[in-house]
Design an enzyme around this catalytic site. Structure first.
Site, PDB file in Angstrom:
ATOM      1  N   GLU A  35     -26.592  -7.065 -27.502  1.00  0.00           N
ATOM      2  CA  GLU A  35     -25.964  -8.401 -27.532  1.00  0.00           C
ATOM      3  C   GLU A  35     -26.945  -9.400 -26.952  1.00  0.00           C
ATOM      4  OE1 GLU A  35     -23.033 -10.019 -28.745  1.00  0.00           O
ATOM      5  OE2 GLU A  35     -24.317 -11.654 -28.052  1.00  0.00           O
ATOM      6  N   GLU A 202     -10.167 -33.935 -45.078  1.00  0.00           N
ATOM      7  CA  GLU A 202     -10.165 -32.666 -45.819  1.00  0.00           C
ATOM      8  C   GLU A 202     -10.571 -32.923 -47.272  1.00  0.00           C
ATOM      9  OE1 GLU A 202      -9.686 -29.231 -45.489  1.00  0.00           O
ATOM     10  OE2 GLU A 202      -9.900 -29.246 -47.658  1.00  0.00           O
ATOM     11  N   GLY A 271     -15.750 -24.362 -42.169  1.00  0.00           N
ATOM     12  CA  GLY A 271     -15.859 -22.937 -42.454  1.00  0.00           C
ATOM     13  C   GLY A 271     -17.003 -22.323 -41.669  1.00  0.00           C
ATOM     14  N   ARG A 272     -17.102 -21.001 -41.722  1.00  0.00           N
ATOM     15  CA  ARG A 272     -18.160 -20.300 -41.001  1.00  0.00           C
ATOM     16  C   ARG A 272     -18.898 -19.372 -41.960  1.00  0.00           C
ATOM     17  NH1 ARG A 272     -18.053 -20.464 -35.505  1.00  0.00           N
ATOM     18  NH2 ARG A 272     -18.671 -18.285 -35.228  1.00  0.00           N
ATOM     19  N   ASP A 312     -16.836 -10.368 -39.149  1.00  0.00           N
ATOM     20  CA  ASP A 312     -17.106 -11.619 -39.875  1.00  0.00           C
ATOM     21  C   ASP A 312     -18.311 -11.533 -40.808  1.00  0.00           C
ATOM     22  OD1 ASP A 312     -15.039 -12.744 -38.461  1.00  0.00           O
ATOM     23  OD2 ASP A 312     -16.215 -14.392 -37.612  1.00  0.00           O
ATOM     24  N   HIS A 443      20.187 -10.986 -29.888  1.00  0.00           N
ATOM     25  CA  HIS A 443      20.700 -12.356 -29.913  1.00  0.00           C
ATOM     26  C   HIS A 443      20.714 -12.922 -28.488  1.00  0.00           C
ATOM     27  CE1 HIS A 443      23.145 -15.776 -31.036  1.00  0.00           C
ATOM     28  NE2 HIS A 443      23.902 -15.540 -29.974  1.00  0.00           N
TER      29      HIS A 443
HETATM   30  P1  FAD Z   1     -18.562 -12.287 -33.254  1.00  0.00           P
HETATM   31  O1  FAD Z   1     -17.415 -12.409 -32.358  1.00  0.00           O
HETATM   32  O2  FAD Z   1     -19.139 -13.521 -33.844  1.00  0.00           O
HETATM   33  O3  FAD Z   1     -19.680 -11.527 -32.419  1.00  0.00           O
HETATM   34  C1  FAD Z   1     -20.945 -11.290 -32.915  1.00  0.00           C
HETATM   35  C2  FAD Z   1     -21.903 -11.170 -31.748  1.00  0.00           C
HETATM   36  O4  FAD Z   1     -23.143 -10.689 -32.249  1.00  0.00           O
HETATM   37  C3  FAD Z   1     -22.219 -12.494 -31.077  1.00  0.00           C
HETATM   38  O5  FAD Z   1     -21.934 -12.420 -29.711  1.00  0.00           O
HETATM   39  C4  FAD Z   1     -23.706 -12.716 -31.322  1.00  0.00           C
HETATM   40  O6  FAD Z   1     -24.361 -13.276 -30.200  1.00  0.00           O
HETATM   41  C5  FAD Z   1     -24.188 -11.282 -31.534  1.00  0.00           C
HETATM   42  N1  FAD Z   1     -25.394 -11.193 -32.368  1.00  0.00           N
HETATM   43  C6  FAD Z   1     -25.594 -11.744 -33.595  1.00  0.00           C
HETATM   44  N2  FAD Z   1     -26.796 -11.378 -34.063  1.00  0.00           N
HETATM   45  C7  FAD Z   1     -27.366 -10.577 -33.132  1.00  0.00           C
HETATM   46  C8  FAD Z   1     -28.597  -9.883 -33.047  1.00  0.00           C
HETATM   47  N3  FAD Z   1     -29.491  -9.924 -34.027  1.00  0.00           N
HETATM   48  N4  FAD Z   1     -28.851  -9.160 -31.928  1.00  0.00           N
HETATM   49  C9  FAD Z   1     -27.939  -9.103 -30.912  1.00  0.00           C
HETATM   50  N5  FAD Z   1     -26.749  -9.737 -30.945  1.00  0.00           N
HETATM   51  C10 FAD Z   1     -26.479 -10.451 -32.038  1.00  0.00           C
HETATM   52  N6  FAD Z   1      -9.868 -15.294 -34.655  1.00  0.00           N
HETATM   53  C11 FAD Z   1      -8.620 -14.840 -34.392  1.00  0.00           C
HETATM   54  O7  FAD Z   1      -8.248 -13.774 -34.883  1.00  0.00           O
HETATM   55  N7  FAD Z   1      -7.775 -15.542 -33.582  1.00  0.00           N
HETATM   56  C12 FAD Z   1      -8.125 -16.715 -33.036  1.00  0.00           C
HETATM   57  O8  FAD Z   1      -7.335 -17.326 -32.321  1.00  0.00           O
HETATM   58  C13 FAD Z   1      -9.418 -17.235 -33.315  1.00  0.00           C
HETATM   59  N8  FAD Z   1      -9.807 -18.403 -32.788  1.00  0.00           N
HETATM   60  C14 FAD Z   1     -11.071 -18.863 -33.043  1.00  0.00           C
HETATM   61  C15 FAD Z   1     -11.441 -20.098 -32.520  1.00  0.00           C
HETATM   62  C16 FAD Z   1     -12.710 -20.599 -32.754  1.00  0.00           C
HETATM   63  C17 FAD Z   1     -13.092 -21.924 -32.167  1.00  0.00           C
HETATM   64  C18 FAD Z   1     -13.637 -19.837 -33.535  1.00  0.00           C
HETATM   65  C19 FAD Z   1     -15.017 -20.344 -33.773  1.00  0.00           C
HETATM   66  C20 FAD Z   1     -13.270 -18.623 -34.069  1.00  0.00           C
HETATM   67  C21 FAD Z   1     -11.976 -18.125 -33.840  1.00  0.00           C
HETATM   68  N9  FAD Z   1     -11.548 -16.915 -34.380  1.00  0.00           N
HETATM   69  C22 FAD Z   1     -10.278 -16.466 -34.132  1.00  0.00           C
HETATM   70  C23 FAD Z   1     -12.433 -16.098 -35.208  1.00  0.00           C
HETATM   71  C24 FAD Z   1     -13.022 -14.953 -34.355  1.00  0.00           C
HETATM   72  O9  FAD Z   1     -13.717 -15.503 -33.273  1.00  0.00           O
HETATM   73  C25 FAD Z   1     -13.960 -14.101 -35.204  1.00  0.00           C
HETATM   74  O10 FAD Z   1     -13.291 -13.656 -36.371  1.00  0.00           O
HETATM   75  C26 FAD Z   1     -14.427 -12.892 -34.417  1.00  0.00           C
HETATM   76  O11 FAD Z   1     -15.093 -13.277 -33.249  1.00  0.00           O
HETATM   77  C27 FAD Z   1     -15.354 -12.036 -35.268  1.00  0.00           C
HETATM   78  O12 FAD Z   1     -15.779 -10.941 -34.533  1.00  0.00           O
HETATM   79  P2  FAD Z   1     -17.172 -10.232 -34.839  1.00  0.00           P
HETATM   80  O13 FAD Z   1     -17.252  -9.091 -33.888  1.00  0.00           O
HETATM   81  O14 FAD Z   1     -17.307  -9.966 -36.280  1.00  0.00           O
HETATM   82  O15 FAD Z   1     -18.292 -11.318 -34.499  1.00  0.00           O
HETATM   83  P1  NAI Z   2     -11.490 -22.900 -42.603  1.00  0.00           P
HETATM   84  O1  NAI Z   2     -12.022 -22.154 -43.758  1.00  0.00           O
HETATM   85  O2  NAI Z   2     -10.229 -22.484 -41.953  1.00  0.00           O
HETATM   86  O3  NAI Z   2     -11.275 -24.438 -43.010  1.00  0.00           O
HETATM   87  C1  NAI Z   2     -12.322 -25.223 -43.480  1.00  0.00           C
HETATM   88  C2  NAI Z   2     -11.720 -26.427 -44.178  1.00  0.00           C
HETATM   89  O4  NAI Z   2     -12.739 -27.342 -44.441  1.00  0.00           O
HETATM   90  C3  NAI Z   2     -11.035 -26.093 -45.484  1.00  0.00           C
HETATM   91  O5  NAI Z   2      -9.778 -26.695 -45.518  1.00  0.00           O
HETATM   92  C4  NAI Z   2     -11.989 -26.667 -46.518  1.00  0.00           C
HETATM   93  O6  NAI Z   2     -11.349 -27.061 -47.707  1.00  0.00           O
HETATM   94  C5  NAI Z   2     -12.563 -27.840 -45.773  1.00  0.00           C
HETATM   95  N1  NAI Z   2     -13.872 -28.287 -46.220  1.00  0.00           N
HETATM   96  C6  NAI Z   2     -14.906 -27.550 -46.678  1.00  0.00           C
HETATM   97  N2  NAI Z   2     -15.954 -28.348 -46.958  1.00  0.00           N
HETATM   98  C7  NAI Z   2     -15.570 -29.613 -46.646  1.00  0.00           C
HETATM   99  C8  NAI Z   2     -16.221 -30.864 -46.684  1.00  0.00           C
HETATM  100  N3  NAI Z   2     -17.483 -30.982 -47.081  1.00  0.00           N
HETATM  101  N4  NAI Z   2     -15.528 -31.953 -46.289  1.00  0.00           N
HETATM  102  C9  NAI Z   2     -14.233 -31.858 -45.873  1.00  0.00           C
HETATM  103  N5  NAI Z   2     -13.581 -30.682 -45.807  1.00  0.00           N
HETATM  104  C10 NAI Z   2     -14.244 -29.576 -46.180  1.00  0.00           C
HETATM  105  O7  NAI Z   2     -12.703 -22.943 -41.558  1.00  0.00           O
HETATM  106  P2  NAI Z   2     -12.757 -23.318 -40.024  1.00  0.00           P
HETATM  107  O8  NAI Z   2     -11.581 -24.129 -39.625  1.00  0.00           O
HETATM  108  O9  NAI Z   2     -14.109 -23.845 -39.805  1.00  0.00           O
HETATM  109  O10 NAI Z   2     -12.623 -21.905 -39.337  1.00  0.00           O
HETATM  110  C11 NAI Z   2     -13.591 -20.879 -39.618  1.00  0.00           C
HETATM  111  C12 NAI Z   2     -12.988 -19.523 -39.489  1.00  0.00           C
HETATM  112  O11 NAI Z   2     -12.658 -19.241 -38.147  1.00  0.00           O
HETATM  113  C13 NAI Z   2     -11.730 -19.395 -40.318  1.00  0.00           C
HETATM  114  O12 NAI Z   2     -12.031 -18.586 -41.419  1.00  0.00           O
HETATM  115  C14 NAI Z   2     -10.743 -18.730 -39.434  1.00  0.00           C
HETATM  116  O13 NAI Z   2     -10.375 -17.489 -39.952  1.00  0.00           O
HETATM  117  C15 NAI Z   2     -11.453 -18.505 -38.104  1.00  0.00           C
HETATM  118  N6  NAI Z   2     -10.584 -19.055 -37.058  1.00  0.00           N
HETATM  119  C16 NAI Z   2      -9.390 -18.454 -36.835  1.00  0.00           C
HETATM  120  C17 NAI Z   2      -8.508 -18.958 -35.928  1.00  0.00           C
HETATM  121  C18 NAI Z   2      -7.188 -18.294 -35.751  1.00  0.00           C
HETATM  122  O14 NAI Z   2      -7.038 -17.172 -36.205  1.00  0.00           O
HETATM  123  N7  NAI Z   2      -6.226 -18.927 -35.101  1.00  0.00           N
HETATM  124  C19 NAI Z   2      -8.805 -20.148 -35.133  1.00  0.00           C
HETATM  125  C20 NAI Z   2     -10.083 -20.726 -35.470  1.00  0.00           C
HETATM  126  C21 NAI Z   2     -10.926 -20.171 -36.388  1.00  0.00           C
END
Ligand code: FAD
Ligand code: NAI
Length: 464
Positions: A35, A202, A271-272, A312, A443
């Site tokens: 990590e 959006e 998006g991501r 992811d 309930h």
């Molecule tokens: P990550 O959690 O991204 O972990 C990957 C790790 O790999 C990172 O720490 C990175 O530093 C490390 N890494 C990458 N490349 C290398 C390398 N070459 N060498 C060593 N280390 C490396 N999901 C939910 O289900 N519920 C939520 O409420 C939620 N809220 C979110 C809110 C935000 C603001 C964001 C951005 C995301 C949210 N998500 C949520 C999405 C969730 O964070 C991801 O789906 C989840 O973290 C993915 O897990 P992962 O293990 O695939 O990758």
């Molecule tokens: P998202 O995919 O949820 O939403 C991105 C939005 O941006 C979409 O509605 C899309 O149509 C819009 N969009 C794309 N291009 C655009 C542009 N050029 N201009 C305006 N709008 C545009 O992605 P988001 O919110 O960035 O989250 C990324 C990922 O993180 C999600 O896939 C989600 O699964 C995860 N996540 C999950 C959470 C949870 O489970 N509660 C909380 C936060 C993130």
């Protein structure tokens, strides 16, 4: 596997990677996890799920106190003030406790944490900080990061991604959120509750693409009621940063006259995308698909023997619990067991107020596949929601018309995130709507709305 430094080497310590590493070690495999962050837990624990939920919770408390909701229940406070520093400190504490917890679990399970960035130098070897490490199995769990928007460069000051928006030093006057998805609406809600004017831009004609249509339009109405301004079918084509703030250029998505929108902070949340740059996939003989993801089979094996991928960085929803379940399954498959994840039953929750949760097919998707029946029940008719003065939302159950099997469940409710587990479990067990309707629910609870929606599938709810 004796010729290798490790039986299993996991790259990335997010919910996918750390869980895979712990499970592999529990199964008796010599395991290390690389990590590059200072702390374990990945995006989710450091800058994702955990800090965002901490701020959502804290801002909800502030909103309840400052909006008069508590006073309505007879809880009278003096002048309500926001201490953002204290709020952020409490968030940091939760993150620290949880990331530290993973370090403890690594020690307890004898997982070696290799600090640094891993880069493949062959199919069974990587380099970490210049040092070679070999392993019989390598699990790629490198996660994802924000998709950039050309012309709107992130500087983490004025124009931020979610990491920046979790750490604003003061409440923005006007926050423009680009992207009406999960991050946009969760973090937009946080800053709106704390007093910011929030505009969500959006590209598509509705927020939350991919969700059930009725849920999308109801959610939009609820957010509008909370004062979030939502501009759909609109794109941002440029940004100019000055000392005062940011001037954005907006255009109709279909083309047309441009207009300017002034903001003091901008959140890019469109998006991501998977993290694979710099990983040296070529050296391992691996390639990504068109979306930059690493393709895997149902065992989470890549086409290169001994290399696996989860979370992811692979196709599917970018959710922490999906990554975690894949982490368990991949470790079990490596150990010669049968690790399975049912990707048809992965719940998803948006932690706004009310929460929005779903599992399985949307009504639209189910209808495309065949004849369906739909049952709906509003929280307006649920006694506990009425008691709590918390009646927004509904439960909707989509069932197969031929055999009554539940195909999808969609909930808008303050407790939707917790309630959806029941629906996921029912679907995992192949439940019919009748099974749910004839299960006794306590309930008064919000969960009774699930039972009533199931009864509504056959047209016989009691309380409406
Ligand atoms: P990550 O959690 O991204 O972990 C990957 C790790 O790999 C990172 O720490 C990175 O530093 C490390 N890494 C990458 N490349 C290398 C390398 N070459 N060498 C060593 N280390 C490396 N999901 C939910 O289900 N519920 C939520 O409420 C939620 N809220 C979110 C809110 C935000 C603001 C964001 C951005 C995301 C949210 N998500 C949520 C999405 C969730 O964070 C991801 O789906 C989840 O973290 C993915 O897990 P992962 O293990 O695939 O990758
Ligand atoms: P998202 O995919 O949820 O939403 C991105 C939005 O941006 C979409 O509605 C899309 O149509 C819009 N969009 C794309 N291009 C655009 C542009 N050029 N201009 C305006 N709008 C545009 O992605 P988001 O919110 O960035 O989250 C990324 C990922 O993180 C999600 O896939 C989600 O699964 C995860 N996540 C999950 C959470 C949870 O489970 N509660 C909380 C936060 C993130």
């Amino acid at each position: 596997m004796a010729d290798f430094d490790y039986d299993v080497l996991v790259i990335g310590a997010g919910p996918g990677g750390y869980v895979a590493a712990i499970r592999a070690a529990q199964l008796g495999l010599r395991t290390a996890c690389v990590e590059s962050r200072e702390t374990l837990g990945g995006t989710c624990l450091n800058v994702g799920c955990i800090p965002s939920k901490a701020l959502l919770h804290a801002s909800e408390l502030y909103a309840e106190a400052s909006s008069g909701t508590l006073a309505k229940f007879g809880v009278k406070l003096g002048k309500v003030e926001l201490d953002l520093e204290a709020m952020q400190a409490e968030k940091a504490k939760a993150v620290k406790e949880l990331t530290g917890g993973i370090a403890f679990l690594f020690k307890k399970n004898k997982v070696d944490w290799l600090k640094g960035e891993a880069r493949f130098t062959g199919a069974d070897r990587v380099e970490v900080g210049g040092k070679p490490v070999t392993a019989a199995n390598i699990v790629i769990a490198t996660g994802s990061s924000v998709t950039p928007l050309p012309g709107v460069e992130i500087d983490q000051e004025r124009i931020v991604d979610s990491t920046g928006a979790l750490a604003f030093p003061e409440v923005p006057k006007h926050l423009v959120v680009i992207g009406g998805g999960v991050i946009g609406l969760e973090l937009g809600s946080v800053w709106r509750r704390l007093g910011a004017k929030v505009t969500v831009v959006e590209y598509l004609d509705e927020i939350f693409p991919g969700m059930d249509g009725e849920v999308r339009s109801e959610a939009r109405k609820l957010f509008a009621k909370q004062g979030l301004e939502i501009r759909t079918s609109t794109k941002v084509t440029g940004a100019k940063v000055s000392a005062k703030g940011v001037s954005l250029t907006l255009e109709p998505a279909a083309g047309g006259a441009a207009e300017a929108l002034e903001a003091d902070r901008v959140l890019v949340s469109i998006g991501r995308r998977p993290n694979t740059a710099g990983l040296g996939l070529d050296a391992a003989g691996l390639a990504t698909n068109k979306r930059g993801q690493i393709e895997v089979d149902q065992r989470f094996a890549t086409p290169v023997s001994g290399i696996w991928a989860i979370g992811d960085v692979t196709p599917g929803p970018m959710l922490a619990h999906k990554a975690e379940d894949e982490g368990v399954a991949v470790a079990e498959n490596i150990a010669g067991l049968t690790g399975i994840v049912n990707h048809a039953v992965i719940p998803a929750v948006v932690y706004t107020h009310p929460e929005i949760a779903s599992v399985g097919l949307t009504e639209e998707e189910a209808r495309e596949r065949g004849e369906i029946k739909v049952g709906k029940f509003p929280f307006l008719a649920n006694s506990r929601a009425k008691t709590n003065r918390d009646t927004e939302g509904f439960v909707k159950i989509v069932a197969d018309a031929r055999n009554d099997r539940v195909l999808g469940v969609h909930i808008i409710s303050s407790l939707a995130g917790t309630m959806i587990a029941q629906a996921a479990q029912a679907m995992e067990f192949g439940a019919t709507s009748e099974d749910i309707a004839y299960t006794c629910h306590a309930h008064p609870t919000h969960s009774e709305a699930i039972k009533e929606a199931a009864m509504a599938v056959t047209g016989k709810p009691i309380h409406i």
